[in-house]
Design an enzyme around this catalytic site. Structure first.
Site, PDB file in Angstrom:
ATOM      1  N   GLN A 144       0.908  -1.291  -0.022  1.00 22.06           N
ATOM      2  CA  GLN A 144      -0.083  -0.001  -0.012  1.00 22.06           C
ATOM      3  C   GLN A 144       0.938   1.464   0.012  1.00 22.06           C
ATOM      4  O   GLN A 144       0.364   2.337  -0.080  1.00 22.06           O
ATOM      5  CB  GLN A 144      -0.809  -0.035   1.236  1.00 22.06           C
ATOM      6  CG  GLN A 144      -1.722  -1.079   1.291  1.00 22.06           C
ATOM      7  CD  GLN A 144      -2.541  -0.874   2.541  1.00 22.06           C
ATOM      8  OE1 GLN A 144      -3.510  -0.323   2.842  1.00 22.06           O
ATOM      9  NE2 GLN A 144      -2.444  -2.048   3.571  1.00 22.06           N
ATOM     10  N   VAL A 196       3.694   3.976  -1.003  1.00 18.13           N
ATOM     11  CA  VAL A 196       3.847   4.882  -2.110  1.00 18.13           C
ATOM     12  C   VAL A 196       5.699   5.263  -2.301  1.00 18.13           C
ATOM     13  O   VAL A 196       5.877   5.645  -3.223  1.00 18.13           O
ATOM     14  CB  VAL A 196       3.165   6.275  -2.231  1.00 18.13           C
ATOM     15  CG1 VAL A 196       1.721   5.889  -2.371  1.00 18.13           C
ATOM     16  CG2 VAL A 196       3.599   7.006  -1.147  1.00 18.13           C
ATOM     17  N   HIS A 215      -1.361   1.621  -4.385  1.00 18.89           N
ATOM     18  CA  HIS A 215      -1.766   3.056  -4.049  1.00 18.89           C
ATOM     19  C   HIS A 215      -0.763   4.090  -4.919  1.00 18.89           C
ATOM     20  O   HIS A 215      -0.978   5.381  -4.479  1.00 18.89           O
ATOM     21  CB  HIS A 215      -1.920   3.684  -2.607  1.00 18.89           C
ATOM     22  CG  HIS A 215      -2.939   3.026  -1.889  1.00 18.89           C
ATOM     23  ND1 HIS A 215      -2.846   2.558  -0.335  1.00 18.89           N
ATOM     24  CD2 HIS A 215      -4.153   2.267  -2.183  1.00 18.89           C
ATOM     25  CE1 HIS A 215      -3.953   2.022  -0.023  1.00 18.89           C
ATOM     26  NE2 HIS A 215      -4.582   1.443  -1.201  1.00 18.89           N
ATOM     27  N   GLY A 257       2.715  -4.342   9.025  1.00 18.67           N
ATOM     28  CA  GLY A 257       2.503  -3.087   9.320  1.00 18.67           C
ATOM     29  C   GLY A 257       1.399  -2.271   8.692  1.00 18.67           C
ATOM     30  O   GLY A 257       1.688  -1.162   8.105  1.00 18.67           O
ATOM     31  N   THR A 258       0.241  -2.828   8.867  1.00 20.64           N
ATOM     32  CA  THR A 258      -0.901  -2.185   8.277  1.00 20.64           C
ATOM     33  C   THR A 258      -1.937  -2.102   9.557  1.00 20.64           C
ATOM     34  O   THR A 258      -2.208  -3.273   9.956  1.00 20.64           O
ATOM     35  CB  THR A 258      -1.460  -2.730   6.880  1.00 20.64           C
ATOM     36  OG1 THR A 258      -2.548  -1.960   6.489  1.00 20.64           O
ATOM     37  CG2 THR A 258      -1.932  -4.138   6.903  1.00 20.64           C
TER      38      THR A 258
HETATM   39  P1  OAD Z   1      -1.715   2.873   8.806  1.00 13.73           P
HETATM   40  O1  OAD Z   1      -0.720   4.298   9.138  1.00 13.73           O
HETATM   41  O2  OAD Z   1      -2.949   2.968   8.990  1.00 13.73           O
HETATM   42  O3  OAD Z   1      -0.929   1.747   9.989  1.00 13.73           O
HETATM   43  C1  OAD Z   1       0.323   1.567   9.930  1.00 13.73           C
HETATM   44  C2  OAD Z   1       0.424   0.321  10.911  1.00 13.73           C
HETATM   45  O4  OAD Z   1       1.881  -0.009  10.999  1.00 13.73           O
HETATM   46  C3  OAD Z   1       0.020   0.290  12.300  1.00 13.73           C
HETATM   47  O5  OAD Z   1      -1.048  -0.888  12.647  1.00 13.73           O
HETATM   48  C4  OAD Z   1       1.119   0.456  13.262  1.00 13.73           C
HETATM   49  O6  OAD Z   1       0.914  -0.307  14.378  1.00 13.73           O
HETATM   50  C5  OAD Z   1       2.115  -0.398  12.389  1.00 13.73           C
HETATM   51  N1  OAD Z   1       3.379   0.083  12.578  1.00 13.73           N
HETATM   52  C6  OAD Z   1       3.879   1.241  13.211  1.00 13.73           C
HETATM   53  N2  OAD Z   1       5.188   0.980  13.296  1.00 13.73           N
HETATM   54  C7  OAD Z   1       5.476  -0.291  12.941  1.00 13.73           C
HETATM   55  C8  OAD Z   1       6.972  -0.648  12.580  1.00 13.73           C
HETATM   56  N3  OAD Z   1       8.171  -0.223  12.993  1.00 13.73           N
HETATM   57  N4  OAD Z   1       6.943  -2.049  12.072  1.00 13.73           N
HETATM   58  C9  OAD Z   1       5.725  -2.654  11.632  1.00 13.73           C
HETATM   59  N5  OAD Z   1       4.460  -1.957  11.854  1.00 13.73           N
HETATM   60  C10 OAD Z   1       4.521  -0.695  12.411  1.00 13.73           C
HETATM   61  O7  OAD Z   1      -0.926   2.624   7.431  1.00 13.73           O
HETATM   62  P2  OAD Z   1      -1.538   1.582   6.277  1.00 13.73           P
HETATM   63  O8  OAD Z   1      -2.374   0.509   6.945  1.00 13.73           O
HETATM   64  O9  OAD Z   1      -0.348   1.201   5.436  1.00 13.73           O
HETATM   65  O10 OAD Z   1      -3.181   5.067   1.162  1.00 13.73           O
HETATM   66  O11 OAD Z   1      -2.499   2.617   5.780  1.00 13.73           O
HETATM   67  C11 OAD Z   1      -3.222   2.292   4.374  1.00 13.73           C
HETATM   68  C12 OAD Z   1      -3.217   3.577   3.537  1.00 13.73           C
HETATM   69  O12 OAD Z   1      -3.874   4.479   4.175  1.00 13.73           O
HETATM   70  C13 OAD Z   1      -2.035   4.123   3.190  1.00 13.73           C
HETATM   71  O13 OAD Z   1      -1.559   3.190   2.060  1.00 13.73           O
HETATM   72  C14 OAD Z   1      -2.471   5.463   2.563  1.00 13.73           C
HETATM   73  C15 OAD Z   1      -3.636   5.842   3.599  1.00 13.73           C
HETATM   74  O14 OAD Z   1      -4.672   6.049   3.074  1.00 13.73           O
HETATM   75  C16 OAD Z   1      -2.930   6.010   0.384  1.00 13.73           C
HETATM   76  O15 OAD Z   1      -1.969   6.702   0.344  1.00 13.73           O
HETATM   77  C17 OAD Z   1      -3.998   6.069  -0.996  1.00 13.73           C
END
Ligand code: OAD
Length: 232
Positions: free
Chosen positions: A88, A90, A106, A172-173
């Site tokens: 997801q 960029v 994305h 990490g999502t």
């Molecule tokens: P989020 O910011 O929603 O979630 C990030 C996740 O990473 C959370 O569950 C954190 O607990 C976890 N996290 C934090 N630090 C970490 C680490 N060191 N190692 C592993 N995990 C860690 O991000 P996404 O789920 O990627 O879309 O968000 C999805 C989409 O939301 C993105 O692609 C973006 C946004 O809309 C677009 O740009 C279209």
């Protein structure tokens, strides 16, 4: 034949490279911009100046970030598995780490595309300044980013790939953004899903075999690799 291992990544895999996660507004990537203003369909028309400037700043800020050990471990797994990364994110850190098969759901902050043709792409190098008046080869440009409310062109391809996975790894999502969050439902019943996240979302399923590794991406990848070895 190598097993098919599909890796789904979100912002957390790049956190240890210094790119704050999307929802981590306190640290700041998005704190100075409201999502509605700069990340939703139509924002490039409605808030043109603000939105174009936002993506230019984002690009400049993160273009020099480097892959971390998790990206590298994912790339190294290609020696033993048939790997496809569906991200997801960029950024291009998976590619920089050496992954050869990466699908961006994305978009990609290192590319720009024609406003009037989503398939016409150019590299976003230093010669490109993201502005509503910028024209390349006769086309006005926009960031190659999928905004909220826009179609996700690679989602059907991603669903097909996941439905063929022997093993699925999610890193990490927050599982907040659809349709990406729905992808694990395509993993064939009984095939393992490992979910690495220090603050994992609560996932419940009657038929999916989800094993949570509550750790950061780098620590979690180490644990995953030893689990994969144990099960081989
Ligand atoms: P989020 O910011 O929603 O979630 C990030 C996740 O990473 C959370 O569950 C954190 O607990 C976890 N996290 C934090 N630090 C970490 C680490 N060191 N190692 C592993 N995990 C860690 O991000 P996404 O789920 O990627 O879309 O968000 C999805 C989409 O939301 C993105 O692609 C973006 C946004 O809309 C677009 O740009 C279209």
């Amino acid at each position: 034949m190598k097993k098919k291992l599909v890796i789904l990544t979100g912002a957390g895999v790049s956190a240890e490279s210094g790119i704050p996660t999307f929802r981590d507004a306190v640290i700041g990537l998005w704190e100075n911009a409201s999502i509605e203003e700069v990340c939703t369909a139509g924002c490039l028309e409605k808030n043109a100046e603000r939105a174009y400037r936002f993506y230019q700043e984002l690009h400049d800020k993160y273009k020099d970030c480097k892959p971390n050990q998790a990206h590298k471990d994912i790339a190294d797994l290609e020696q033993d598995y048939d790997i496809i990364v569906i991200t997801q994110n960029v950024d291009s850190l998976h590619e920089q780490a050496g992954s050869t098969n990466v699908i961006h759901l994305h978009g990609n902050l290192n590319k720009v595309r024609a406003l009037d043709n989503p398939y016409l792409l150019w590299d976003w190098d230093d010669s490109v300044i993201m502005h509503e008046d910028t024209v390349i080869d006769g086309h006005h440009i926009r960031p190659h980013i999928v905004m909220f409310g826009e179609d996700v062109p690679n989602i059907i391809k991603a669903q097909k790939i996941v439905s063929d996975a022997d093993i699925c790894v999610v890193i990490g999502t927050s599982f907040n953004v659809y349709p990406a969050a729905r992808l694990i439902q395509y993993v064939p019943e009984g095939n393992p899903i490992y979910y690495i996240d220090p603050n994992p979302a609560t996932l419940t399923s009657d038929y999916l075999d989800i094993q949570v590794i509550k750790a950061t991406a780098t620590a979690g990848m180490k644990e995953l690799i030893s689990k994969l070895k144990e099960n081989d």
